[in-house]
Design an enzyme around this catalytic site. Structure first.
Site, PDB file in Angstrom:
ATOM      1  CB  CYS A   2      -5.823   0.863 -11.087  1.00  0.00           C
ATOM      2  SG  CYS A   2      -5.647  -0.697 -10.466  1.00  0.00           S
ATOM      3  CG  ASP A 101      -8.637  -8.305  -8.675  1.00  0.00           C
ATOM      4  OD1 ASP A 101      -7.898  -8.375  -9.624  1.00  0.00           O
ATOM      5  OD2 ASP A 101      -8.513  -8.226  -7.019  1.00  0.00           O
ATOM      6  CB  ILE A 294       8.203   7.973   9.841  1.00  0.00           C
ATOM      7  CG1 ILE A 294       8.259   7.386   8.140  1.00  0.00           C
ATOM      8  CG2 ILE A 294       8.228   9.095   9.791  1.00  0.00           C
ATOM      9  CD1 ILE A 294       9.131   7.715   7.806  1.00  0.00           C
ATOM     10  N   GLY A 368      -1.997  -0.402  10.340  1.00  0.00           N
ATOM     11  CA  GLY A 368      -3.373  -1.080  10.994  1.00  0.00           C
ATOM     12  C   GLY A 368      -4.504   0.257  11.116  1.00  0.00           C
TER      13      GLY A 368
END
Length: 631
Positions: A2, A101, A294, A368
């Site tokens: 958010c 949460d 990509i 990653g």
């Protein structure tokens, strides 16, 4: 994922209309919902704003800002183990209305205060108002996955996920901080806690601010630091045990990041880090993971064929897209809006592209990021050790002294090589250093500090950064451990995490970094260095884990950087950007940079000489940022 924003105005000049404008400027970070909280008391005006990208509890019960009793919160991120903490809170008598949460954080603060942060596993930034204690708590996660800026001047405190909303507040004075500009030109990003604007900072990872609304006192508290992890005693373990335990911790961390009520995918570059994420998650699932890559039609830059082979082996549902110069051309004008603080890692271009690609099918994407910093994947680590410790000191001093006499521009043949003068100066300073951490700092600079001083038109006092952290490490840490810890607090936090957060959020996609669970670094930091860098093999232990799931022949190949081939494209499709933004009249009017050396560098590059394109890219990005945000 958010956007959060707000203010605490002790002058009481802020109002609900200003708050609404600040909140609307973060719509891209949370397109599904938005809300505000505004309150005036005798001594202050308080405002919280929130824009929501719904990931957990998609119902209206997850709406923010959220109130529970005497506490209000605006929260960005995910606490992945929130159900475990919630069960503990329920046993202590808490009753929940939602499955979010966010609500858990409010109850946890009610029960345990700021000490509850020790239980959270996740990525988060939030501000919490405790009405009863008349305090604000401004909190950032351990690693700094989620961004949080704050501005404090003249009894006005502003906070936000990014800098955009500050421009909507009348109390914000946008003045460029020259020392931060110098850092940006050096590194291509601004190391925290510094910011491009005066009176503005990034809240440090693993820290929180405690603000008293009665006496206006602001205290900065640290609750976690990666240096403390490295300062724990090292483990005496062999290869087999270390591989087994590391894979166990990684698997748990990776699968935590799959918790969502929306579709989840993985950015798959074909390297060891993203392949490890895909392999360890896919192995326990019958449904096919969605993976995204990509590619580039330029030799030396294209990882798409490698990623495609790995996706086929793992059985993922794979999507790839080939980036063209036109794709980059379309994105580059938007970079100052996406990255609203100067940021010049040119892999931001493919990062935005792969985010656009993934957003068509998923709402959450795993990357990653962090693998190189945790497992020693960059060549700069071994290079720094070699240059600092690989030769007798008298030899290094003699060579450095001789280099100081010779002008690199006057050395035949070599002076025609790409970026030779800069590399020459950097090597001279590296040879003068006896410490690999100092050598890594020099290697990490795209424009050496001495050259930055010639480019910047105004004098400034240099800031210290976390590159100067080596003395905080305990004696049992070797050179590699110190460099890994420093890289975790600099390049990882202020470059890689900024890149992926802004790129994903630009299209309303939540990016998650599975390697950055604190359990991973708290274990791997205690492993001996030979399990990370062994006989020239980087990421040794991680590679052993990946080989268990993906054949060596698919993985063992030269490492390719995830960057757009801008060096190829600049001379043709992107040439006009240089001519427009690195313009003499523009630079002189702004008065922040010296036009002569910049124009000379630009003209040399455009005439075909081998000038460092990253220097020009840093300058171009800054000028584009100036046009967007300083008019």
């Amino acid at each position: 994922m958010c956007g959060i924003v707000g203010f605490c105005d002790f002058n009481k000049r802020s109002n609900a209309d200003v708050l609404q404008k600040m909140t609307q400027s973060l719509h891209h970070r949370g397109p599904d919902d938005s809300g505000t909280f505004f309150e005036e008391q005798s001594g202050f005006a308080l405002g919280f704003g929130h824009t929501r990208l719904s990931i957990l509890d998609l119902s209206p019960l997850g709406h923010q800002p959220m109130r529970v009793g005497k506490m209000v919160i605006t929260f960005n991120g995910e606490v992945y183990n929130f159900m475990e903490i919630r069960e503990r809170l329920e046993k202590e008598g808490c009753t929940f209305k939602s499955h979010s949460d966010t609500e858990m954080i409010l109850y946890a603060f009610q029960q345990w205060g700021p000490s509850c942060l020790q239980y959270f596993r996740g990525m988060f930034a939030f501000t919490l108002y405790d009405e009863e204690k008349q305090k604000l708590y401004v909190v950032r996660d351990r690693v700094g996955v989620k961004p949080l800026y704050y501005y404090h001047k003249d009894n006005t405190f502003l906070f936000s996920s990014t800098l955009k909303p500050f421009h909507m507040h009348p109390a914000f004075h946008k003045e460029v901080d020259m020392a931060s500009l110098g850092l940006f030109l050096q590194y291509s990003y601004i190391p925290g806690p510094h910011c491009i604007f005066k009176h503005t900072q990034k809240l440090l990872p693993g820290h929180y601010l405690e603000i008293s609304l009665t006496n206006r006192d602001i205290k900065l508290h640290k609750y976690w630091d990666v240096v403390d992890a490295y300062n724990q005693p090292k483990l005496d373990v062999g290869d087999e045990e270390a591989i087994r335990e590391t894979e166990k911790i990684l698997s748990e961390s990776f699968n935590y990041r799959m918790v969502a009520d929306v579709p989840v995918g993985i950015f798959l570059s074909g390297g060891f880090d993203s392949s490890a994420v895909a392999a360890l998650i896919q192995k326990d699932r019958t449904d096919r993971l969605k993976t995204f890559t990509i590619g580039f039609d330029v030799p030396g830059f294209d990882e798409a064929p490698d990623a495609r082979k790995i996706a086929k082996h793992l059985g993922t549902d794979h999507t790839e897209y080939y980036c063209s110069p036109k794709d980059a051309f379309d994105i580059i004008p938007n970079l100052p809006d996406i990255y609203d603080e100067p940021f010049a890692d040119n892999s931001s271009v493919p990062s935005v592209l792969v985010s656009q690609l993934a957003r068509k099918q998923v709402t959450v994407a795993l990357s990653g990021d962090g693998g190189d910093e945790i497992f020693a994947g960059y060549n700069k680590f071994s290079q720094s050790i070699k240059y600092a410790n690989g030769y007798p000191q008298w030899v290094k001093r003699s060579i450095a002294k001789t280099m100081g006499i010779i002008n690199p521009d006057h050395i035949p043949v070599l002076n025609q090589q790409y970026n030779f003068s800069t590399r020459y100066e950097k090597m001279k300073h590296i040879l003068q250093s006896n410490d690999p951490s100092d050598a890594m700092n020099i290697i990490s600079q795209y424009i050496p500090q001495q050259e930055v001083k010639r480019l910047v038109a105004k004098e400034y006092k240099d800031y210290k950064t976390f590159f100067d952290l080596k003395e905080e490490f305990a004696g049992h840490n070797d050179a590699l451990s110190k460099m890994l810890g420093i890289d975790y607090k600099t390049f990882l936090n202020d470059n890689n995490l900024v890149k992926i957060d802004r790129a994903t959020m630009s299209v309303g996609l939540e990016g998650r970094e599975p390697f950055l669970d604190q359990k991973v670094i708290e274990y791997v930091s205690r492993l001996p260095s030979h399990l990370k860098l062994r006989d020239g093999v980087t990421k040794y232990i991680l590679k052993q884990i990946v080989y268990k799931h993906i054949p060596r022949e698919l993985m063992d190949r030269p490492k390719k950087p995830f960057i757009a081939p801008l060096t190829v494209w600049f001379m043709n499709e992107l040439k006009d950007f240089f001519l427009n933004y690195l313009d003499e009249g523009r630079i002189r009017r702004e008065g922040l940079l010296n036009a002569e050396p910049i124009l000379a560098m630009r003209n040399q590059y455009l005439s075909g000489k081998k000038v460092n394109h990253q220097k020009l890219w840093n300058l171009l990005i800054f000028e584009m940022w100036m046009e967007k945000w300083m008019k």
